[in-house]
Design a protein around this motif. Structure first.
Motif, PDB file in Angstrom:
ATOM      1  N   ALA A 703       6.736 -72.263  58.425  1.00 17.73           N
ATOM      2  CA  ALA A 703       6.355 -73.680  58.375  1.00 17.73           C
ATOM      3  C   ALA A 703       6.213 -74.178  59.802  1.00 17.73           C
ATOM      4  O   ALA A 703       6.732 -73.556  60.755  1.00 17.73           O
ATOM      5  CB  ALA A 703       7.399 -74.501  57.612  1.00 17.73           C
ATOM      6  N   MET A 704       5.489 -75.254  59.953  1.00 15.22           N
ATOM      7  CA  MET A 704       5.239 -75.768  61.308  1.00 15.22           C
ATOM      8  C   MET A 704       5.136 -77.288  61.290  1.00 15.22           C
ATOM      9  O   MET A 704       4.852 -77.911  60.254  1.00 15.22           O
ATOM     10  CB  MET A 704       3.953 -75.164  61.875  1.00 15.22           C
ATOM     11  CG  MET A 704       2.692 -75.485  61.082  1.00 15.22           C
ATOM     12  SD  MET A 704       1.249 -74.642  61.733  1.00 15.22           S
ATOM     13  CE  MET A 704       1.616 -72.952  61.298  1.00 15.22           C
ATOM     14  N   THR A 705       5.351 -77.872  62.447  1.00 17.86           N
ATOM     15  CA  THR A 705       5.204 -79.321  62.623  1.00 17.86           C
ATOM     16  C   THR A 705       4.859 -79.595  64.074  1.00 17.86           C
ATOM     17  O   THR A 705       5.367 -78.930  64.984  1.00 17.86           O
ATOM     18  CB  THR A 705       6.495 -80.070  62.230  1.00 17.86           C
ATOM     19  OG1 THR A 705       6.318 -81.477  62.463  1.00 17.86           O
ATOM     20  CG2 THR A 705       7.689 -79.598  63.037  1.00 17.86           C
ATOM     21  N   GLY A 706       3.971 -80.537  64.290  1.00 21.16           N
ATOM     22  CA  GLY A 706       3.548 -80.892  65.650  1.00 21.16           C
ATOM     23  C   GLY A 706       2.166 -81.515  65.632  1.00 21.16           C
ATOM     24  O   GLY A 706       1.357 -81.243  64.733  1.00 21.16           O
ATOM     25  N   GLU A 707       1.877 -82.341  66.600  1.00 15.88           N
ATOM     26  CA  GLU A 707       0.585 -82.990  66.716  1.00 15.88           C
ATOM     27  C   GLU A 707      -0.274 -82.220  67.714  1.00 15.88           C
ATOM     28  O   GLU A 707       0.253 -81.572  68.632  1.00 15.88           O
ATOM     29  CB  GLU A 707       0.762 -84.446  67.182  1.00 15.88           C
ATOM     30  CG  GLU A 707      -0.523 -85.257  67.268  1.00 15.88           C
ATOM     31  CD  GLU A 707      -1.264 -85.363  65.946  1.00 15.88           C
ATOM     32  OE1 GLU A 707      -1.672 -84.306  65.445  1.00 15.88           O
ATOM     33  OE2 GLU A 707      -1.411 -86.485  65.433  1.00 15.88           O
ATOM     34  N   VAL A 708      -1.599 -82.263  67.520  1.00 15.49           N
ATOM     35  CA  VAL A 708      -2.517 -81.528  68.374  1.00 15.49           C
ATOM     36  C   VAL A 708      -3.438 -82.501  69.095  1.00 15.49           C
ATOM     37  O   VAL A 708      -3.774 -83.568  68.569  1.00 15.49           O
ATOM     38  CB  VAL A 708      -3.346 -80.522  67.532  1.00 15.49           C
ATOM     39  CG1 VAL A 708      -4.282 -81.249  66.587  1.00 15.49           C
ATOM     40  CG2 VAL A 708      -4.121 -79.578  68.436  1.00 15.49           C
TER      41      VAL A 708
END
Length: 803
Positions: A703-708
């Motif tokens: 799973a992942m989380t973060g803004e690009v």
């Protein structure tokens, strides 16, 4: 005027008296020297010299203590009075000047130069005008003076001698001795009359002022008498109606006694006494009287100066906190720090703490434990849904049904000036045309201002500086920044399964057993059964649903105990479904095989973290981009930024450069009925798009989380603790996080931190390298992304944080 030869004669010093020539005067004499002087004058037939003394307090005056001008008089009558006093009548003959004082004992004798009376002057127009003015002034004075008789006017109206008129008026006018002496010493008749006119004008002004004050006093007395008569009539009417006429008086006296007994500040006591005075003047049964009674009762019921004695024993407080709650080390440590500082600084003012976290994690119950640990009274104020500013500051007492605000009402309920006030759900305050309650709370939650908090109903300052405020909130983003700045935020995260197990064993299960009338021997629940309840029948950050499930088990057990002959019920993991039914949730939601275009994102909600899947489908078309799943504007912008980044790096990723013209891309977030928004789905959308465009599957258990950004940089996110907890609950093994969130990993629960593998990234290239599976057997016939070499990716050597 001519002076005669000096004569020797007895002398008498006058105190507060002056006699003029051609006048009769009677007065009392008490001093022995004065009585002997009168006897000598009466026996020898000599005149006596009467002269005023300068200082009335001197008992035996000397020559320097006497005025220089007096009056030569004949003694007409002496009357002996009791107590060795003498009343004498004398007649003034002429003015005399004191030359020398011959003796003081046994009586006073003086050498006096007799001044001949002045000749009657011719009446000129100026003199006539002066005399008429004197008549008018004296006539006005006689009308105003209470002791003057109109007969006095006849004696001066019949005379045309200005000197005699001045002497006569001065003799009968109650003037100061110094003013009379000035007129006596003036030997010129016209000047003497002018001086008298000046004195008359001043005396008239003084008399008019006295008359005005007397009239005002008389009016007030008349009004008071009128009120007294009306009150007596009212008492008679109340007696006829069968009511208690003494009730109002006793009520007023009771209010005054309460004000005197209560330790009130001077400003407050003065205000209340004024209100009691207003109540006393109100007619029986008036609406204003009811308002005043309500106001006085409310103010006097407040705990002015009443404080509970605080517990300053840190170890005892620690035991109380540990007995009530499992875990929550940060909150407990902060409360114990407050107590430690209180030991060194007893005058420490109340603190403002904000407990922020998902529902059901124990924010409200923590406040109760803190109050018990500190030995403080507690009152709870629910702020959810409040729109009216008057709920905080109170209503003006001019309105019908006015009442104080919730802050003052809570202090009154607590019964002390140093309670613990729990402001529950502070993030759910509203505002409308009736004001902004959050702005009204700015004064309450400011230790520098709330010492003089003024409620609109009280209209007097009340000290809130000793109050310990604890607020609770689910989402700090909904609290206005000025209000949040006044509070110290302590975040409470989601509970792990092990923590929930301990909470259920130590707190929830004993509580439910007691509620349902069960004993530990009648119902036994194994740890495996509790773990199965936590994993298969609840999905929450707190323990509220878990508590309800335990209540359900207790009810089922009671039903079996009552309806059958069993003596006890034992619940295990294998028999749990017979009590609670089919398992509701399956935590292991990770797909068995890697999928193309499907990425597990991590989302934060007010009830904790959740797994948020991102699905991307690519079909031939004309370059349309479809976004579905009830997305907010921020997530739509993240999808546009991800697409722009992929277009800029299409060649490096092995994607045809004209894909945006020949392919339609559909980005979907399941559970479309739930609104979704937030700045942390950027890398998940990017990874899902690249996987769908290239046909390379995404790794399982990731799973992942973060803004690009458009340049492929990964930005930091919030809510890391809740998101990692969601990954742990759903069987995720690897979590990709922004490198900037490395500092937040220490706040994650140790159980979660040891179970997950964290990959910290700074660029999207590192995300794709970690998330996509490049196994040849998994590739499709589509183009495979040609990622740059490791040296070109510039991916730093990252720690795994795996215990």
């Amino acid at each position: 005027m001519e002076n005669k030869m000096p004569l020797q004669m007895p002398a008498l010093a006058l105190r507060g008296l002056t006699i003029f020539p051609n006048m009769l005067l009677h007065f009392d004499v008490g001093r022995d020297a004065s009585i002997k002087a009168l006897d000598e004058s009466m026996t020898s037939g000599q005149p006596i010299f009467l002269v005023a003394q300068r200082d009335l307090a001197i008992e035996n005056p000397k020559e320097k203590d006497l005025y220089s001008v007096g009056t030569v008089c004949n003694v007409r009558q002496i009357l002996r009075l009791p107590a060795d006093n003498v009343r004498v009548m004398v007649e003034g003959i002429s003015r005399g000047r004191l030359i020398h004082l011959l003796q003081n004992t046994p009586y006073m004798a003086a050498e006096v130069e007799e001044i001949e009376p002045e000749q009657i002057v011719r009446c000129s127009p100026r003199t006539e005008a002066l005399m008429r003015r004197t008549y008018e002034l004296f006539e006005t004075y006689v009308e105003l003076a209470p002791k003057m008789t109109p007969d006095i006017l006849l004696s001066i109206l019949s005379s045309e001698d200005p000197g005699y008129i001045a002497d006569y008026i001065a003799q009968n006018l109650p003037m100061r001795t110094g003013d009379k002496q000035l007129i006596l010493e003036e030997l010129r008749p016209i000047r003497r009359l002018e001086r008298l006119c000046q004195t008359l004008r001043r005396e008239l002004e003084i008399l008019e002022l006295e008359q005005d004050m007397q009239n005002k006093v008389r009016d007030q007395l008349t009004r008071s008498q009128r009120d007294y008569v009306l009150r007596e009539q009212l008492k008679v009417l109340q007696q006829e109606l069968g009511e208690d006429p003494q009730g109002n008086d006793s009520e007023i006296a009771e209010y005054r006694q309460k004000i005197a007994r209560t330790k009130l500040p001077s400003e407050v006591a003065e205000k209340l006494m004024k209100e009691v005075g207003r109540l006393e003047k109100q007619p029986f049964g008036s609406a204003e009287a009811a308002v005043l009674r309500n106001y006085l009762d409310t103010v006097l019921e407040l705990p002015w100066g009443k404080k509970t004695r605080e517990r300053v024993d840190i170890e005892a407080a620690r035991k109380v906190l540990d007995a009530d709650h499992y875990g929550l080390e940060k909150v407990k440590e902060r409360i114990l720090e407050f107590l430690a500082v209180k030991q060194l600084s007893p005058n420490l003012k109340g603190q403002i703490l904000c407990l922020a976290g998902p529902p059901g994690v124990g924010k409200t119950s923590i406040a109760s434990s803190v109050a018990r640990a500190l030995h403080r009274n507690m009152a709870r104020i629910s702020l959810g849904g409040i729109h009216d500013e008057a709920e905080i500051r109170g209503h003006r007492k001019t309105y019908v049904g006015a009442m104080p605000g919730r802050i003052i009402a809570a202090v009154k309920q607590a019964g002390s000036c140093n309670p613990l006030l729990l402001l529950d759900e502070i993030d759910k305050l509203g505002n409308d045309q009736r004001g902004d309650p959050s702005s009204a709370l700015l004064e309450v939650l400011d230790a520098e201002q709330n010492a003089t908090f003024r409620d609109h109903f009280l209209e007097i300052p009340f000290d809130l500086s000793d109050v310990l405020f604890i607020t609770t909130a689910n989402d700090l983003a909904n609290i206005p920044r000025p209000l949040l700045d006044r509070m110290e935020v302590i975040e409470l995260g989601s509970y792990t399964d092990e923590e929930k197990l301990q909470i259920a064993k130590q707190h929830l299960l004993p509580k439910e057993l007691k509620r349902h009338g069960l004993t530990r021997s009648q119902l036994r629940i194994t740890d495996d059964a509790l773990r199965e309840v936590i994993r298969g029948y609840t999905r929450e950050s707190g323990v509220r649903v878990l508590e309800r499930m335990l209540g359900t088990l207790c009810r089922k057990a009671v039903m079996r105990l009552v309806s059958s002959s069993v003596k006890s019920v034992r619940i295990t993991g294998d028999t749990l479904e017979s009590f609670l039914g089919v398992r509701r949730y399956h935590p292991e939601q990770v797909p068995r095989t890697a999928q193309i275009g499907v990425v597990n994102g991590l989302a934060w909600t007010s009830v904790g973290g959740e797994i948020l899947e991102v699905e991307v489908g690519v079909v031939p078309g004309s370059g349309k981009v479809e976004l579905t799943g009830n997305l907010g504007s921020v997530m739509k912008e993240s999808a546009q930024a991800a697409l722009s980044y992929i277009r800029s790096c299409a060649t490096q990723l092995g994607i045809k450069e004209d894909f945006y013209q020949k392919k339609d891309i559909h980005v979907h977030f399941p559970e479309g009925a739930v609104p979704k928004d937030g700045p942390s789905a950027g890398i998940a959308i990017t990874t899902a798009m690249v996987s769908a465009l290239t046909g390379v599957p995404v790794r399982r258990e990731l799973a992942m989380t973060g803004e690009v950004t458009l340049r492929g940089r990964v930005l930091a996110i919030g809510g890391l603790k809740e998101k990692t907890m969601a990954a742990y609950r759903n069987g995720i093994k690897t979590v990709i996080l922004p490198l900037e969130n490395q500092k937040d990993l220490e706040e994650i629960d140790p159980t979660v931190r040891s179970a997950l593998h964290f990959v910290l990234v700074e660029q999207v290239d590192a995300v794709l390298a970690e998330a996509l599976e490049f196994d040849g057997s998994s590739r499709t016939e589509q183009a495979v992304p040609c990622l740059p070499e490791q040296s070109a990716v510039q991916s730093p050597k990252l720690p795994s944080f795996k215990q």
